[in-house]
Design a protein around this motif. Structure first.
Motif, PDB file in Angstrom:
ATOM      1  N   ASN A  28      48.161  12.790 -20.740  1.00 36.87           N
ATOM      2  CA  ASN A  28      47.782  13.332 -19.474  1.00 36.87           C
ATOM      3  C   ASN A  28      48.289  14.893 -19.444  1.00 36.87           C
ATOM      4  O   ASN A  28      48.518  15.408 -18.444  1.00 36.87           O
ATOM      5  CB  ASN A  28      48.351  12.754 -18.129  1.00 36.87           C
ATOM      6  N   ASN A  60      43.519   0.208 -19.595  1.00 44.37           N
ATOM      7  CA  ASN A  60      43.440   0.839 -17.950  1.00 44.37           C
ATOM      8  C   ASN A  60      42.118   1.672 -17.794  1.00 44.37           C
ATOM      9  O   ASN A  60      41.449   2.220 -18.653  1.00 44.37           O
ATOM     10  CB  ASN A  60      44.514   1.632 -17.895  1.00 44.37           C
ATOM     11  N   GLY A  61      41.839   1.621 -16.493  1.00 44.47           N
ATOM     12  CA  GLY A  61      40.755   2.480 -16.049  1.00 44.47           C
ATOM     13  C   GLY A  61      39.442   1.814 -15.478  1.00 44.47           C
ATOM     14  O   GLY A  61      38.544   1.539 -16.350  1.00 44.47           O
ATOM     15  N   GLY A  62      39.509   1.772 -14.156  1.00 42.36           N
ATOM     16  CA  GLY A  62      38.176   1.401 -13.602  1.00 42.36           C
ATOM     17  C   GLY A  62      37.977  -0.092 -13.662  1.00 42.36           C
ATOM     18  O   GLY A  62      36.726  -0.538 -13.653  1.00 42.36           O
ATOM     19  N   ARG A 122      52.547   5.376 -23.595  1.00 40.52           N
ATOM     20  CA  ARG A 122      51.274   5.701 -22.968  1.00 40.52           C
ATOM     21  C   ARG A 122      50.571   6.824 -23.616  1.00 40.52           C
ATOM     22  O   ARG A 122      51.277   7.868 -23.600  1.00 40.52           O
ATOM     23  CB  ARG A 122      51.327   5.722 -21.331  1.00 40.52           C
ATOM     24  N   ALA A 129      49.477   0.413 -12.736  1.00 39.55           N
ATOM     25  CA  ALA A 129      49.381   1.404 -13.475  1.00 39.55           C
ATOM     26  C   ALA A 129      50.517   2.639 -12.855  1.00 39.55           C
ATOM     27  O   ALA A 129      50.517   2.619 -11.832  1.00 39.55           O
ATOM     28  CB  ALA A 129      48.015   2.064 -13.726  1.00 39.55           C
ATOM     29  N   PRO A 130      50.883   3.532 -13.709  1.00 43.98           N
ATOM     30  CA  PRO A 130      51.861   4.411 -13.170  1.00 43.98           C
ATOM     31  C   PRO A 130      51.141   5.479 -12.118  1.00 43.98           C
ATOM     32  O   PRO A 130      50.159   5.821 -12.478  1.00 43.98           O
ATOM     33  CB  PRO A 130      52.309   5.222 -14.432  1.00 43.98           C
ATOM     34  N   MET A 131      51.754   5.673 -11.146  1.00 47.93           N
ATOM     35  CA  MET A 131      51.149   6.496  -9.816  1.00 47.93           C
ATOM     36  C   MET A 131      52.008   7.457  -9.208  1.00 47.93           C
ATOM     37  O   MET A 131      53.120   6.837  -8.620  1.00 47.93           O
ATOM     38  CB  MET A 131      50.221   5.478  -9.185  1.00 47.93           C
ATOM     39  N   THR A 132      51.979   8.546  -9.631  1.00 50.87           N
ATOM     40  CA  THR A 132      53.029   9.590  -8.801  1.00 50.87           C
ATOM     41  C   THR A 132      52.582   9.590  -7.184  1.00 50.87           C
ATOM     42  O   THR A 132      51.499   9.868  -6.885  1.00 50.87           O
ATOM     43  CB  THR A 132      52.560  10.968  -9.474  1.00 50.87           C
ATOM     44  N   GLN A 166      58.175   4.965 -15.934  1.00 50.39           N
ATOM     45  CA  GLN A 166      57.316   5.601 -16.787  1.00 50.39           C
ATOM     46  C   GLN A 166      58.158   7.101 -16.966  1.00 50.39           C
ATOM     47  O   GLN A 166      58.430   7.784 -15.847  1.00 50.39           O
ATOM     48  CB  GLN A 166      56.027   5.977 -16.271  1.00 50.39           C
ATOM     49  N   TYR A 172      49.110  11.664  -2.504  1.00 53.32           N
ATOM     50  CA  TYR A 172      50.283  12.446  -3.011  1.00 53.32           C
ATOM     51  C   TYR A 172      51.083  13.112  -1.788  1.00 53.32           C
ATOM     52  O   TYR A 172      50.715  13.967  -1.456  1.00 53.32           O
ATOM     53  CB  TYR A 172      49.733  13.679  -3.735  1.00 53.32           C
ATOM     54  N   GLY A 203      55.512   8.540 -12.711  1.00 56.20           N
ATOM     55  CA  GLY A 203      56.205   9.411 -13.611  1.00 56.20           C
ATOM     56  C   GLY A 203      57.553   9.782 -13.006  1.00 56.20           C
ATOM     57  O   GLY A 203      57.757  10.268 -11.570  1.00 56.20           O
ATOM     58  N   HIS A 213      55.854   8.534 -21.438  1.00 58.22           N
ATOM     59  CA  HIS A 213      54.548   9.131 -21.180  1.00 58.22           C
ATOM     60  C   HIS A 213      54.240  10.233 -22.268  1.00 58.22           C
ATOM     61  O   HIS A 213      54.506  11.037 -22.008  1.00 58.22           O
ATOM     62  CB  HIS A 213      54.756   9.889 -19.577  1.00 58.22           C
ATOM     63  N   PHE A 239      45.934  -1.774 -13.511  1.00 59.92           N
ATOM     64  CA  PHE A 239      45.032  -1.208 -12.547  1.00 59.92           C
ATOM     65  C   PHE A 239      46.101  -0.245 -11.653  1.00 59.92           C
ATOM     66  O   PHE A 239      47.042  -0.454 -11.269  1.00 59.92           O
ATOM     67  CB  PHE A 239      44.957  -2.539 -11.311  1.00 59.92           C
ATOM     68  N   GLY A 240      45.401   0.883 -11.265  1.00 55.52           N
ATOM     69  CA  GLY A 240      45.848   1.896 -10.824  1.00 55.52           C
ATOM     70  C   GLY A 240      45.728   1.938  -9.059  1.00 55.52           C
ATOM     71  O   GLY A 240      46.255   1.092  -8.292  1.00 55.52           O
ATOM     72  N   VAL A 241      44.491   2.679  -8.860  1.00 57.11           N
ATOM     73  CA  VAL A 241      44.064   2.825  -7.557  1.00 57.11           C
ATOM     74  C   VAL A 241      43.952   1.447  -6.788  1.00 57.11           C
ATOM     75  O   VAL A 241      44.524   1.219  -5.582  1.00 57.11           O
ATOM     76  CB  VAL A 241      42.773   3.597  -7.398  1.00 57.11           C
TER      77      VAL A 241
HETATM   78  C1  LIG Z   1      47.743   8.803  -7.042  1.00 57.10           C
HETATM   79  C2  LIG Z   1      47.700   8.752  -8.614  1.00 57.10           C
HETATM   80  C3  LIG Z   1      48.914   9.125  -9.317  1.00 57.10           C
HETATM   81  C4  LIG Z   1      48.921   8.837 -10.614  1.00 57.10           C
HETATM   82  N1  LIG Z   1      50.086   9.273 -11.299  1.00 57.10           N
HETATM   83  C5  LIG Z   1      50.007   8.897 -12.620  1.00 57.10           C
HETATM   84  C6  LIG Z   1      51.494   8.999 -13.178  1.00 57.10           C
HETATM   85  O1  LIG Z   1      52.437   9.318 -12.724  1.00 57.10           O
HETATM   86  N2  LIG Z   1      51.371   8.923 -14.618  1.00 57.10           N
HETATM   87  C7  LIG Z   1      50.220   8.625 -15.355  1.00 57.10           C
HETATM   88  O2  LIG Z   1      50.461   8.022 -16.412  1.00 57.10           O
HETATM   89  N3  LIG Z   1      49.190   8.339 -14.830  1.00 57.10           N
HETATM   90  C8  LIG Z   1      49.308   8.588 -13.252  1.00 57.10           C
HETATM   91  N4  LIG Z   1      47.846   8.257 -12.805  1.00 57.10           N
HETATM   92  C9  LIG Z   1      46.605   7.636 -13.407  1.00 57.10           C
HETATM   93  C10 LIG Z   1      46.650   6.213 -13.407  1.00 57.10           C
HETATM   94  O3  LIG Z   1      47.778   5.727 -13.919  1.00 57.10           O
HETATM   95  C11 LIG Z   1      45.563   5.408 -13.889  1.00 57.10           C
HETATM   96  O4  LIG Z   1      45.480   5.938 -15.377  1.00 57.10           O
HETATM   97  C12 LIG Z   1      44.364   5.874 -13.089  1.00 57.10           C
HETATM   98  O5  LIG Z   1      44.351   5.813 -11.914  1.00 57.10           O
HETATM   99  C13 LIG Z   1      42.946   5.115 -13.506  1.00 57.10           C
HETATM  100  O6  LIG Z   1      43.213   3.660 -13.469  1.00 57.10           O
HETATM  101  P1  LIG Z   1      42.541   2.865 -12.196  1.00 57.10           P
HETATM  102  O7  LIG Z   1      40.835   3.132 -12.297  1.00 57.10           O
HETATM  103  O8  LIG Z   1      42.899   1.422 -12.313  1.00 57.10           O
HETATM  104  O9  LIG Z   1      42.913   3.455 -10.906  1.00 57.10           O
HETATM  105  C14 LIG Z   1      47.870   8.474 -11.243  1.00 57.10           C
HETATM  106  C15 LIG Z   1      46.712   7.984 -10.680  1.00 57.10           C
HETATM  107  C16 LIG Z   1      46.471   8.072  -9.201  1.00 57.10           C
HETATM  108  C17 LIG Z   1      45.278   7.651  -8.418  1.00 57.10           C
END
Ligand SMILES: Cc1cc2nc3c(=O)[nH]c(=O)nc-3n(C[C@H](O)[C@H](O)[C@H](O)COP(=O)(O)O)c2cc1C
Length: 354
Positions: free
Chosen positions: A176, A285-287, A225, A23-26, A98, A336, A56, A173, A307-309
């Motif tokens: 959010n 996505n999500g958890g 998204r 999953a996208p993560m800043t 993204q 971050y 992003g 994107h 999967f994000g985290v």
């Molecule tokens: C550190 C961090 C940065 C994130 N940055 C973005 C982002 O840049 N763009 C986005 O669409 N979602 C972002 N998210 C949300 C994740 O893409 C994802 O939706 C969220 O972590 C839930 O998924 P998970 O339960 O698998 O972690 C971010 C989440 C985390 C933890």
């Protein structure tokens, strides 16, 4: 045939070796908006994902809203992304950028003193973290209707530059509480012209950004998204189900790579609506853990699970999911910003076994 997390899948023009997406993560580790060797190492470490969706990435200098987020609007950024693309492709992975214009979720500190732009002059509640610490989110400048096509065009340019950098495509994107989501929302978009009011008008910006990317690189390399109804970043929608219904319908019939629903609690059956009305691949996505992901793939609720985290903390997440191995614990203090610690030093199974 019943699909599994480890069967291949086609998202438009992009073929994935498994149905696990990152999953996208800043991560706020690209000084001056330029992807670095460290960023390339990080994404390369996670290349066993079927698809990596990058953090992003702003399509324009006016879309910078956080410290040290990358961009896709300059030659230096393209060169930086090329290193990332090569690191992922060298290991047989696939990666899309993204594209995230943060709109009102920004501060003049990021914009050379200029005002963030938004559909309307309505500030988001809360603070934004600047290099000088947290500051109240400012009242943004409402975009003039005549300026909007140029902002939309930056999505097309970013898509072109993504392909030039060797990336496999882009994800727009629309979630959010960032700029397209600000347009979608009924509390941040108070416009009375063709960009506000009805759901068709509020969706015009996001659909325009998607169309700009499609015109630039073709539909099969463009994903989207969304998460109508989320209140993240102080947006609200009085009828999120109608919004997702409109988006999923309007995005169908074009051969887009995918639709991606952000995880979270929805007040309506977002995944069901997206599945029923969108005619292309769906990412949920999500958890997620392995069991729930397998169940949603086998049950046909989704084509790919993001999967994000878990991916942030486990570079070899697909192997761990396949073998049922325990996951590394994430360290939120290093999410971050910062350096290699908490970024490229999470252990893989091979290292952990030494
Ligand atoms: C550190 C961090 C940065 C994130 N940055 C973005 C982002 O840049 N763009 C986005 O669409 N979602 C972002 N998210 C949300 C994740 O893409 C994802 O939706 C969220 O972590 C839930 O998924 P998970 O339960 O698998 O972690 C971010 C989440 C985390 C933890």
């Amino acid at each position: 045939m019943t699909q599994t997390l480890f069967s291949t899948v086609r998202l438009g023009d992009i073929t994935l070796r498994n149905r696990i997406a990152m999953a996208p993560m800043t991560r706020n580790r690209s000084p001056d908006g330029v992807p670095t060797d460290l960023n390339a190492l990080y994404y390369g470490q996670r290349a066993t994902a079927g698809l990596i969706i990058t953090e992003g990435t702003t399509p324009d200098a006016g879309g910078r809203g956080y410290i040290d987020i990358p961009g896709l609007y300059s030659a230096a950024q393209v060169a930086g992304w090329r290193k990332v693309a090569e690191a992922v492709h060298a290991k047989g992975g696939r990666i899309v950028a993204q594209v995230m214009h943060t709109g009102r979720i920004s501060h003049p500190d990021f914009l050379d003193g200029g005002s963030p732009v938004a559909p309307s002059a309505v500030a988001a509640a809360g603070d934004i973290i600047t290099k000088a610490g947290p500051k109240p989110m400012p009242v943004p400048r409402a975009l003039d209707a005549a300026e909007i096509p140029a902002v939309i065009a930056t999505y097309g340019r970013a898509a072109t530059l993504a392909i030039e950098a060797g990336l496999d495509g882009v994800e727009i994107h629309g979630a959010n509480g960032y700029l397209p989501s600000q347009f979608l929302s009924t509390n941040a978009n108070l416009r009375t012209d063709e960009w506000g009011g009805s759901v068709e008008n509020r969706a015009r910006f996001l659909l325009g950004a998607v169309a700009a990317a499609v015109a630039a690189i073709g539909p099969g390399r463009v994903g989207v998204r969304v998460n109508p109804g989320s209140t993240f970043n102080d947006v609200a929608d009085t009828d999120p189900e109608a919004t997702l219904t409109h988006l999923a319908t309007a995005l169908s019939g074009q051969g887009l790579a995918y639709l991606h629903l952000v995880g979270g609690a929805y007040s309506y059956d977002a995944a069901g609506i997206a599945r029923r009305l969108f005619d292309g691949p769906l990412i949920l996505n999500g958890g997620y853990d392995a069991a729930r992901a397998e169940a949603d793939i086998a049950g046909g609720r989704a084509d790919v699970i993001a999967f994000g985290v878990p991916f942030l903390a486990n570079p070899d997440l697909p192997t761990r999911l396949r073998t049922g191995t325990a996951l590394n614990a994430p360290d939120p203090k290093t999410f971050y910003g910062g350096d290699a610690h908490g970024y490229t030093d999470y252990p893989t199974l091979a290292i952990a076994a030494e």
